[in-house]
Design a protein around this motif. Sequence first.
Motif, PDB file in Angstrom:
ATOM      1  N   SER A 193       0.809  -1.220   0.000  1.00 16.05           N
ATOM      2  CA  SER A 193       0.000   0.000   0.000  1.00 16.05           C
ATOM      3  C   SER A 193       0.843   1.273   0.000  1.00 16.05           C
ATOM      4  N   ALA A 194       2.127   1.156   0.331  1.00 10.89           N
ATOM      5  CA  ALA A 194       2.976   2.337   0.498  1.00 10.89           C
ATOM      6  C   ALA A 194       3.364   2.956  -0.841  1.00 10.89           C
ATOM      7  N   PRO A 195       3.546   4.284  -0.885  1.00 12.00           N
ATOM      8  CA  PRO A 195       4.032   4.932  -2.111  1.00 12.00           C
ATOM      9  C   PRO A 195       5.443   4.459  -2.439  1.00 12.00           C
ATOM     10  N   PRO A 196       5.828   4.465  -3.704  1.00  9.73           N
ATOM     11  CA  PRO A 196       7.190   4.062  -4.094  1.00  9.73           C
ATOM     12  C   PRO A 196       8.237   4.888  -3.353  1.00  9.73           C
ATOM     13  N   GLY A 197       9.271   4.201  -2.892  1.00  7.42           N
ATOM     14  CA  GLY A 197      10.358   4.882  -2.223  1.00  7.42           C
ATOM     15  C   GLY A 197      10.109   5.230  -0.773  1.00  7.42           C
ATOM     16  N   ARG A 198       8.934   4.832  -0.229  1.00  6.12           N
ATOM     17  CA  ARG A 198       8.609   5.186   1.159  1.00  6.12           C
ATOM     18  C   ARG A 198       8.132   3.969   1.955  1.00  6.12           C
ATOM     19  N   LEU A 224      15.631   6.651   7.306  1.00  7.29           N
ATOM     20  CA  LEU A 224      17.027   6.305   7.013  1.00  7.29           C
ATOM     21  C   LEU A 224      17.122   5.154   6.018  1.00  7.29           C
ATOM     22  N   THR A 225      16.267   4.154   6.201  1.00 10.27           N
ATOM     23  CA  THR A 225      16.342   3.004   5.306  1.00 10.27           C
ATOM     24  C   THR A 225      15.817   3.345   3.900  1.00 10.27           C
ATOM     25  N   ASP A 226      14.872   4.291   3.805  1.00  9.66           N
ATOM     26  CA  ASP A 226      14.432   4.761   2.485  1.00  9.66           C
ATOM     27  C   ASP A 226      15.508   5.603   1.814  1.00  9.66           C
ATOM     28  N   ARG A 227      16.272   6.320   2.611  1.00  9.37           N
ATOM     29  CA  ARG A 227      17.295   7.210   2.058  1.00  9.37           C
ATOM     30  C   ARG A 227      18.574   6.459   1.689  1.00  9.37           C
ATOM     31  N   ASP A 271      14.050  -0.367  -5.339  1.00  9.54           N
ATOM     32  CA  ASP A 271      13.276  -1.115  -6.340  1.00  9.54           C
ATOM     33  C   ASP A 271      11.784  -1.078  -6.028  1.00  9.54           C
ATOM     34  N   ARG A 272      10.979  -1.293  -7.049  1.00 10.75           N
ATOM     35  CA  ARG A 272       9.563  -1.546  -6.827  1.00 10.75           C
ATOM     36  C   ARG A 272       9.395  -2.999  -6.372  1.00 10.75           C
TER      37      ARG A 272
END
Length: 432
Positions: free
Chosen positions: A146-151, A300-303, A428-429
């Motif tokens: 459900s989360a937006p890409p990259g988040r 941090l893990t998204d970045r 990645d997606r």
Amino acid sequence: MTTTAASPTSTLSARRAALAGGVGTLIEYYDFSVYAFLAVTLGPLFFPSDQPAVSVLLTLAVFGSAYVMRPLGGWFFGRLGDRRGRRHALVVTVVTMGLFSGILGILPSYATAGVLAPILLVLVRLAQGFSAGGEIGGAATYVAESAPPGRRGLFGSLTPVGSTLGFSVAAAVVGLVTALTTAEQMASWGWRVPFLIALPLAAICLWVRVRLEDTAEFEAMAEKHEVERSPLLTVIKEKPGSVLRVIGIAIAMNGTGYVGLTYFSTYLIQTEGFDKQSVYWASAIGIALACATYPLAGMLTDRFGRRPVLISAYVLYLILAWPAFALLGATSSIVVVTLVYVVYMAVNGLAQVPAFPQFTELFPRRIRYTGVALGFNIGTILAGGTAPYVAAQLVESTGNAMSPAFWVLGVALVGLVTVFTLRETGKDRLPV
């Protein structure tokens, strides 16, 4: 890089999914963990012995026995989630957990029912373990899809916030009940109250979850008739390496985390002689403050990716495990105890938060729920439910109050080795 064919999910829907996943996991893990904080009280009631340490060890062994059923629950709810929908499975898990927690609250003690009492206790804990086997893997899958890409890291951080905060709420409730009752009242009926509270909490979570829609990922899969008839066999056949990696990370995450979540309180009360009520409140406050750092770990893990954050967590445990136990053994200050809880569990946030999106990124959508639940629950059996018992047994057999630190060092090394076998997937997606 793999891509998904599902349409992007709105930020509002993603927030609702993350909140529902986190709240549901909080309530489910409250139900599951109340037992651990009541171990010192439950020991003499269900396993009377002339030696208090023996009673507590047997009670902790029953706590660990619940984890035996988690892989079976993971298979059942994973199959349900991969075939019928993520939401459907998550509704069933919270209902069953709440029901059996309520039943635990009305069980007879050994003085009333004799040997039947511990038998019933084990059976109810096994049922709780079965339910828990489907919860966190399903919540992680639902939120990730459900989360937006990259988040995925940020939104997914609410799942470990929920599971960890569940322990904090359990400690607070047990602490409150302990404060409002005498020792005799606590042993007579007070211990039942935290378990019975699970029933209205489960009703609240049920209301939240039935209002959700299923993920776009699952709906797209169902429309294309890609649903697997036997997700478990497909996982074992196609993704055994991914399952092993999830197991390794789960060993590190749970083996370290459950020492802080469940063993610290028993150790402080039983070995160090701290007042029960003070320890419960220190645990509740310390864990809650640590949870406030988890969204930062998600950012941090998204970045920077999953691997760097995971590695930092394991290295920090290698550095901090021994000093943490040394400090707990040397201090008489409940403030210092609370600070140890905060630091120790904040590090566990660095281990948990990247792990859940990482798990979901290892499996295609048609077997994602099953793959995550299978690997996570096997890892939890090996080093989660066993952690408080192993820690207590190490102290009892060696006479060295520092010996549980070696357990923490060992499981952190397992995680460190595992993460070096992972490919970075944070950007990645989700795989189709």
